[in-house]
Motif scaffolding. Structure first.
Motif: not given
Ligand SMILES: Cc1cc2nc3c(=O)[nH]c(=O)nc-3n(C[C@H](O)[C@H](O)[C@H](O)COP(=O)(O)O)c2cc1C
Length: 207
Positions: A55-59, A62-73
């Motif tokens: 999800n983090a790669f995808g965001k 697209t420039g979407e904001e990462l949630n906490e789990r995605e940012a941590a990963s």
């Protein structure tokens, strides 16, 4: 100066691969030509590798904001990859647990084992290594004996690490020390362990 990254993959303080880690660091730090640092996989905030990272790669695209789990990963991956990139020599100190590597070490490998980071496929479909030139030392402890073909086939820590390092990281394994059988053969455990730690010392002294 040679950058030596020691990957500590056991959080049991008195266990054998922890002692192997300690012995290696003790000996290697004597050599002032070596810059020895530790990456303790149990102390890192490495979540399981999976959809949070994808999800983090995808965001990121697209420039979407990462949630906490995605940012941590994503942060875990960046830290693990930076650690490997900066090292000239990687030393893995790890036990055989449940016939495989500890899950914290698995996360570290997963975050690093990635097409586009350690290897890529060229236009002919052949694998090309992207971080070659690094050397690896494997320090492993296992309570049983795995020196028959039947037992070796069940051993998925050394066999797995060798496969990944040679075939997907493209690094050269320059030394291995395995302490084995101290649980299966307790009578000889003190000798098995003492001889193994001496080999670790010799391995570190060779760098
Ligand atoms: C959680 C756990 C799982 C283990 N699984 C195995 C195993 O599958 N095979 C084996 O030979 N020894 C196994 N052992 C014994 C260890 O391999 C042995 O204690 C060895 O020293 C490595 O672990 P250590 O560095 O934590 O001591 C296990 C030990 C622990 C604590």
């Amino acid at each position: 100066m040679t950058n030596v990254l020691v990957i500590k993959a056991n959080n049991r303080p008195d266990d054998i691969s922890t002692k192997m880690y300690e012995k290696f660091v003790e000996e290697a730090t004597i050599n002032t030509n070596l810059n020895v640092t530790t990456f303790d996989v149990f102390e890192e905030n490495m979540s399981h590798y999976g959809q949070d990272l994808f999800n983090a790669f995808g965001k990121l695209q697209t420039g979407e904001e990462l949630n906490e789990r995605e940012a941590a990963s994503l942060a875990a991956q960046q830290k693990a990859q930076k650690a490997i990139s900066n090292a000239d020599v990687l030393v893995f100190a790890f036990p055989l647990w449940k016939l495989t590597i500890p899950s914290a070490l698995q996360s570290f490998i997963d975050y690093n084992l990635q097409a586009g980071f350690t290897f890529k496929y060229n236009e002919q479909g052949q694998k090309e290594f992207l971080l070659s030139g690094k050397k690896v030392i494997l320090l492993n402890a296992r309570g049983g004996f795995y020196n028959t073909p039947e037992m070796d086939a069940m051993e998925m820590s050394m066999n797995y690490m060798r496969a990944v390092i040679k075939n997907y990281f493209g690094f050269e394994i320059i030394d291995e020390v395995i302490v084995e059988g101290h649980a299966q053969d307790p009578k000889n455990a003190p000798t098995i362990i003492a001889e193994g730690l001496e080999k670790v010392k010799e391995t570190a002294a060779k760098l």
